[in-house]
Enzyme design. Structure first.
Site, short mmCIF file in Angstrom:
data_model
loop_
_atom_site.label_atom_id
_atom_site.label_comp_id
_atom_site.label_asym_id
_atom_site.label_seq_id
_atom_site.Cartn_x
_atom_site.Cartn_y
_atom_site.Cartn_z
N MET A 61 0.84 -1.19 0.00
CA MET A 61 0.00 0.00 0.00
C MET A 61 0.88 1.24 0.00
O MET A 61 1.97 1.25 0.56
CB MET A 61 -0.88 -0.05 1.25
CG MET A 61 -1.51 1.23 1.67
SD MET A 61 -2.55 0.95 3.10
CE MET A 61 -4.10 1.34 2.35
N CYS A 62 0.36 2.29 -0.65
CA CYS A 62 1.01 3.60 -0.61
C CYS A 62 -0.08 4.65 -0.45
O CYS A 62 -1.14 4.35 0.07
CB CYS A 62 1.86 3.83 -1.87
SG CYS A 62 0.91 3.92 -3.40
N ARG A 63 0.15 5.85 -0.92
CA ARG A 63 -0.85 6.90 -0.79
C ARG A 63 -2.01 6.68 -1.75
O ARG A 63 -3.16 6.77 -1.38
CB ARG A 63 -0.21 8.27 -1.04
CG ARG A 63 -1.17 9.44 -0.80
CD ARG A 63 -0.53 10.78 -1.10
NE ARG A 63 -0.25 10.97 -2.50
CZ ARG A 63 -1.16 11.34 -3.41
NH1 ARG A 63 -2.39 11.57 -3.06
NH2 ARG A 63 -0.82 11.48 -4.67
N GLY A 65 -1.71 4.17 -4.73
CA GLY A 65 -1.65 2.90 -5.46
C GLY A 65 -0.58 2.83 -6.52
O GLY A 65 -0.27 1.76 -7.04
N PHE A 90 -3.83 4.62 0.80
CA PHE A 90 -4.26 5.20 2.06
C PHE A 90 -5.31 6.29 1.86
O PHE A 90 -6.17 6.51 2.72
CB PHE A 90 -3.05 5.74 2.84
CG PHE A 90 -3.38 6.09 4.26
CD1 PHE A 90 -3.71 5.11 5.18
CD2 PHE A 90 -3.39 7.41 4.67
CE1 PHE A 90 -4.03 5.44 6.49
CE2 PHE A 90 -3.70 7.75 5.98
CZ PHE A 90 -4.02 6.76 6.88
#
Length: 178
Positions: A61-63, A65, A90
């Site tokens: 996961m990141c901010r 995708g 996120f």
């Protein structure tokens, strides 16, 4: 490549044999994260991938995708067989009003820090060019060129540098119910 939504991830959390890896930078992680997520910034994956259990399903996961999609490719290249990219990252987690934790006294968001420093450098360059020497206007031009490059390539050297600063690495988590 496997993908899931944040709601799909929520259903999987708490099950055995899964690992949630957050590939954002320290400052982003400090500003908000899913409880139990392991921070492994994208640029550290090759150095630290052995910290992740190869037998688990790994959710990245990141901010938003994008970086987690890149992390998924890198982990597959390193021999991981079951890696799932969390679409929307996120930002979607927060939009769904799902619980998260963040560091007490978390630093400003990295984007806000970049805007502040860039603005300060431009203002300084303009003031120095007016009151000291006209060539100082080059500082404002340099910052403008850097911002243009960052916008065109989605890569920001100033952001990368600011992410490494000591104030962006402190931790003391608190829970946040939305």
């Amino acid at each position: 490549m496997s993908e899931c939504t944040v709601l799909g991830l929520k259903e999987e959390l708490g099950k055995e044999n899964i690992t949630l890896v957050d590939v954002r930078e320290h400052v982003e992680f400090a500003g908000g994260r899913i409880s139990g997520a392991k921070l492994l910034p994208l640029d550290e994956i090759e150095k630290r991938h052995q910290e992740i259990d190869h037998t688990h399903t790994v959710y990245v996961m990141c901010r938003s995708g994008r970086r987690s999609g890149e992390a998924q490719k890198r982990l597959k290249a390193l021999g991981f067989t079951n890696v799932v990219n969390v679409k929307g990252g996120f930002e979607d987690w927060k939009k769904e009003n799902l619980p998260f934790e963040k560091d007490e006294n978390a630093p400003w968001a990295l984007e806000r820090q970049v805007r502040f420093v860039a603005g300060l450098l431009v203002l300084t360059g303009v003031l120095l060019s007016v009151f000291v020497h006209p060539y100082f206007v080059a500082l404002a031009g340099f910052v403008g060129a850097g911002l243009t490059f960052a916008g065109a390539t989605d890569w920001c050297g100033m952001g990368m540098l600011l992410a490494k600063m000591p104030w962006n690495r402190r931790q003391s988590a608190v829970s946040c119910e939305q």
